[in-house]
Design a protein around this motif. Structure first.
Motif, PDB file in Angstrom:
ATOM      1  N   GLU A   1       2.589  25.063  18.522  1.00  0.00           N
ATOM      2  CA  GLU A   1       1.289  24.395  18.461  1.00  0.00           C
ATOM      3  C   GLU A   1       1.463  22.923  18.078  1.00  0.00           C
ATOM      4  O   GLU A   1       2.474  22.532  17.508  1.00  0.00           O
ATOM      5  N   GLU A   2       0.448  22.149  18.390  1.00  0.00           N
ATOM      6  CA  GLU A   2       0.460  20.732  18.032  1.00  0.00           C
ATOM      7  C   GLU A   2       0.335  20.579  16.520  1.00  0.00           C
ATOM      8  O   GLU A   2      -0.317  21.379  15.857  1.00  0.00           O
ATOM      9  N   THR A   3       0.964  19.556  15.976  1.00  0.00           N
ATOM     10  CA  THR A   3       0.946  19.327  14.530  1.00  0.00           C
ATOM     11  C   THR A   3      -0.345  18.610  14.121  1.00  0.00           C
ATOM     12  O   THR A   3      -0.689  17.572  14.676  1.00  0.00           O
ATOM     13  N   TYR A   4      -1.015  19.169  13.142  1.00  0.00           N
ATOM     14  CA  TYR A   4      -2.187  18.529  12.556  1.00  0.00           C
ATOM     15  C   TYR A   4      -1.744  17.612  11.424  1.00  0.00           C
ATOM     16  O   TYR A   4      -0.679  17.797  10.840  1.00  0.00           O
ATOM     17  N   MET A   5      -2.617  16.653  11.101  1.00  0.00           N
ATOM     18  CA  MET A   5      -2.352  15.707  10.020  1.00  0.00           C
ATOM     19  C   MET A   5      -3.644  15.519   9.233  1.00  0.00           C
ATOM     20  O   MET A   5      -4.733  15.506   9.811  1.00  0.00           O
ATOM     21  N   SER A   6      -3.512  15.377   7.915  1.00  0.00           N
ATOM     22  CA  SER A   6      -4.673  14.982   7.108  1.00  0.00           C
ATOM     23  C   SER A   6      -4.306  13.728   6.329  1.00  0.00           C
ATOM     24  O   SER A   6      -3.131  13.490   6.018  1.00  0.00           O
ATOM     25  N   VAL A   7      -5.325  12.927   6.035  1.00  0.00           N
ATOM     26  CA  VAL A   7      -5.141  11.711   5.252  1.00  0.00           C
ATOM     27  C   VAL A   7      -6.138  11.759   4.093  1.00  0.00           C
ATOM     28  O   VAL A   7      -7.351  11.826   4.305  1.00  0.00           O
ATOM     29  N   TYR A   8      -5.596  11.732   2.892  1.00  0.00           N
ATOM     30  CA  TYR A   8      -6.399  11.758   1.674  1.00  0.00           C
ATOM     31  C   TYR A   8      -6.348  10.384   1.034  1.00  0.00           C
ATOM     32  O   TYR A   8      -5.267   9.841   0.780  1.00  0.00           O
ATOM     33  N   ASP A   9      -7.522   9.788   0.790  1.00  0.00           N
ATOM     34  CA  ASP A   9      -7.633   8.507   0.108  1.00  0.00           C
ATOM     35  C   ASP A   9      -7.742   8.782  -1.387  1.00  0.00           C
ATOM     36  O   ASP A   9      -8.759   9.323  -1.844  1.00  0.00           O
ATOM     37  N   VAL A  10      -6.698   8.458  -2.134  1.00  0.00           N
ATOM     38  CA  VAL A  10      -6.632   8.769  -3.557  1.00  0.00           C
ATOM     39  C   VAL A  10      -7.733   8.048  -4.324  1.00  0.00           C
ATOM     40  O   VAL A  10      -8.393   8.641  -5.177  1.00  0.00           O
ATOM     41  N   LEU A  11      -7.960   6.768  -4.033  1.00  0.00           N
ATOM     42  CA  LEU A  11      -8.963   5.991  -4.779  1.00  0.00           C
ATOM     43  C   LEU A  11     -10.379   6.505  -4.544  1.00  0.00           C
ATOM     44  O   LEU A  11     -11.199   6.542  -5.461  1.00  0.00           O
ATOM     45  N   LEU A  12     -10.664   6.904  -3.306  1.00  0.00           N
ATOM     46  CA  LEU A  12     -11.992   7.447  -2.991  1.00  0.00           C
ATOM     47  C   LEU A  12     -12.114   8.923  -3.337  1.00  0.00           C
ATOM     48  O   LEU A  12     -13.212   9.469  -3.327  1.00  0.00           O
TER      49      LEU A  12
ATOM     50  N   ALA B   1       0.351   6.062  -5.537  1.00  0.00           N
ATOM     51  CA  ALA B   1      -0.019   6.224  -4.127  1.00  0.00           C
ATOM     52  C   ALA B   1      -1.500   5.963  -3.903  1.00  0.00           C
ATOM     53  O   ALA B   1      -2.355   6.370  -4.683  1.00  0.00           O
ATOM     54  N   ASP B   2      -1.768   5.271  -2.812  1.00  0.00           N
ATOM     55  CA  ASP B   2      -3.150   5.040  -2.375  1.00  0.00           C
ATOM     56  C   ASP B   2      -3.603   6.121  -1.399  1.00  0.00           C
ATOM     57  O   ASP B   2      -4.784   6.413  -1.303  1.00  0.00           O
ATOM     58  N   TYR B   3      -2.642   6.682  -0.642  1.00  0.00           N
ATOM     59  CA  TYR B   3      -2.955   7.705   0.366  1.00  0.00           C
ATOM     60  C   TYR B   3      -1.935   8.835   0.284  1.00  0.00           C
ATOM     61  O   TYR B   3      -0.773   8.600  -0.054  1.00  0.00           O
ATOM     62  N   ILE B   4      -2.390  10.034   0.625  1.00  0.00           N
ATOM     63  CA  ILE B   4      -1.489  11.168   0.788  1.00  0.00           C
ATOM     64  C   ILE B   4      -1.671  11.691   2.209  1.00  0.00           C
ATOM     65  O   ILE B   4      -2.777  12.069   2.612  1.00  0.00           O
ATOM     66  N   TYR B   5      -0.579  11.664   2.953  1.00  0.00           N
ATOM     67  CA  TYR B   5      -0.555  12.214   4.306  1.00  0.00           C
ATOM     68  C   TYR B   5       0.054  13.606   4.224  1.00  0.00           C
ATOM     69  O   TYR B   5       1.072  13.798   3.559  1.00  0.00           O
ATOM     70  N   THR B   6      -0.568  14.555   4.884  1.00  0.00           N
ATOM     71  CA  THR B   6       0.003  15.890   4.969  1.00  0.00           C
ATOM     72  C   THR B   6       0.143  16.238   6.441  1.00  0.00           C
ATOM     73  O   THR B   6      -0.816  16.118   7.207  1.00  0.00           O
ATOM     74  N   LEU B   7       1.353  16.639   6.815  1.00  0.00           N
ATOM     75  CA  LEU B   7       1.633  17.056   8.184  1.00  0.00           C
ATOM     76  C   LEU B   7       1.806  18.565   8.177  1.00  0.00           C
ATOM     77  O   LEU B   7       2.469  19.115   7.288  1.00  0.00           O
ATOM     78  N   PHE B   8       1.218  19.222   9.168  1.00  0.00           N
ATOM     79  CA  PHE B   8       1.186  20.676   9.225  1.00  0.00           C
ATOM     80  C   PHE B   8       1.869  21.185  10.494  1.00  0.00           C
ATOM     81  O   PHE B   8       1.195  21.528  11.474  1.00  0.00           O
ATOM     82  N   PRO B   9       3.200  21.247  10.522  1.00  0.00           N
ATOM     83  CA  PRO B   9       3.870  21.745  11.726  1.00  0.00           C
ATOM     84  C   PRO B   9       3.719  23.262  11.862  1.00  0.00           C
ATOM     85  O   PRO B   9       3.632  23.981  10.858  1.00  0.00           O
TER      86      PRO B   9
ATOM     87  N   THR C   1       0.867  -1.169   0.000  1.00  0.00           N
ATOM     88  CA  THR C   1       0.000   0.000   0.000  1.00  0.00           C
ATOM     89  C   THR C   1       0.907   1.223   0.000  1.00  0.00           C
ATOM     90  O   THR C   1       1.569   1.515   0.989  1.00  0.00           O
ATOM     91  N   ARG C   2       0.937   1.917  -1.105  1.00  0.00           N
ATOM     92  CA  ARG C   2       1.859   3.033  -1.277  1.00  0.00           C
ATOM     93  C   ARG C   2       1.235   4.341  -0.785  1.00  0.00           C
ATOM     94  O   ARG C   2       0.029   4.527  -0.868  1.00  0.00           O
ATOM     95  N   SER C   3       2.112   5.242  -0.325  1.00  0.00           N
ATOM     96  CA  SER C   3       1.620   6.537   0.131  1.00  0.00           C
ATOM     97  C   SER C   3       2.650   7.625  -0.136  1.00  0.00           C
ATOM     98  O   SER C   3       3.825   7.346  -0.356  1.00  0.00           O
ATOM     99  N   LEU C   4       2.162   8.840  -0.129  1.00  0.00           N
ATOM    100  CA  LEU C   4       3.008  10.027  -0.150  1.00  0.00           C
ATOM    101  C   LEU C   4       2.795  10.754   1.164  1.00  0.00           C
ATOM    102  O   LEU C   4       1.676  10.780   1.688  1.00  0.00           O
ATOM    103  N   THR C   5       3.847  11.356   1.664  1.00  0.00           N
ATOM    104  CA  THR C   5       3.736  12.202   2.847  1.00  0.00           C
ATOM    105  C   THR C   5       4.366  13.536   2.509  1.00  0.00           C
ATOM    106  O   THR C   5       5.497  13.583   2.002  1.00  0.00           O
ATOM    107  N   ARG C   6       3.610  14.585   2.775  1.00  0.00           N
ATOM    108  CA  ARG C   6       4.096  15.938   2.527  1.00  0.00           C
ATOM    109  C   ARG C   6       4.102  16.706   3.843  1.00  0.00           C
ATOM    110  O   ARG C   6       3.174  16.574   4.636  1.00  0.00           O
TER     111      ARG C   6
END
Length: 150
Positions: free
Chosen positions: A115-126, A103-111, A3-8
């Motif tokens: 403040e605490e770091t937020y994260m989002s998860v995008y499902d590419v197929l959906l 990629a099946d998912y894209i994770y984005t980290l927002f430092p 299961t492949r992913s990208l993280t930005r």
């Protein structure tokens, strides 16, 4: 097949919605390709565990616990790579563009400093953002959801 992913890693900024950031790769400090184990029940949990107690500041003054401190978003990105890249293969730096590749998912980290770091998860197929939140919320949603075969 994995299961492949990208993280930005995109520093948090005014006017950038968490659920739209996967469409703004040009804002990323780094684009990281993960060849396997990119599903949220593993990757979001691993990221959340690492993020949970990490503080981000501006300047190393006083006596911060250095293994739980990043000196701004650039230091955060470098430490992220150091932590998750522990052997050849598996994780690669990739050109920053809007080509999702396989990629099946894209994770984005927002430092953001202080403040605490937020994260989002995008499902590419959906074509859907399936998670936005802080590390504790990711652990609550995804941790313990994998049933390993015995």
């Amino acid at each position: 097949m994995g299961t492949r992913s990208l993280t930005r890693i995109i520093p948090r900024q005014e006017g950038l919605a968490y659920d739209k950031a996967h469409k703004r790769p040009e804002l990323a400090l780094v684009n990281i390709y993960q060849q396997y184990d990119g599903y949220p029940e593993y990757m979001a949990v691993e990221y959340a565990k690492w993020l949970k107690d990490l503080n981000i500041g501006n300047g190393i003054s006083g006596n911060p616990e250095l293994n739980k401190f990043a000196n701004g978003p650039g230091c955060f990105a470098a430490q992220f790579i150091k932590h998750f890249k522990d052997r050849p293969g598996g994780l690669y730096l990739s050109p920053i563009d809007d080509d999702y590749g396989w990629a099946d998912y894209i994770y984005t980290l927002f430092p953001k400093e202080g403040e605490e770091t937020y994260m989002s998860v995008y499902d590419v197929l959906l074509d859907l953002v399936i998670f936005v939140g802080k590390p504790d919320a990711a652990l609550k949603k995804y941790d313990g959801k994998i049933e390993w075969e015995k």
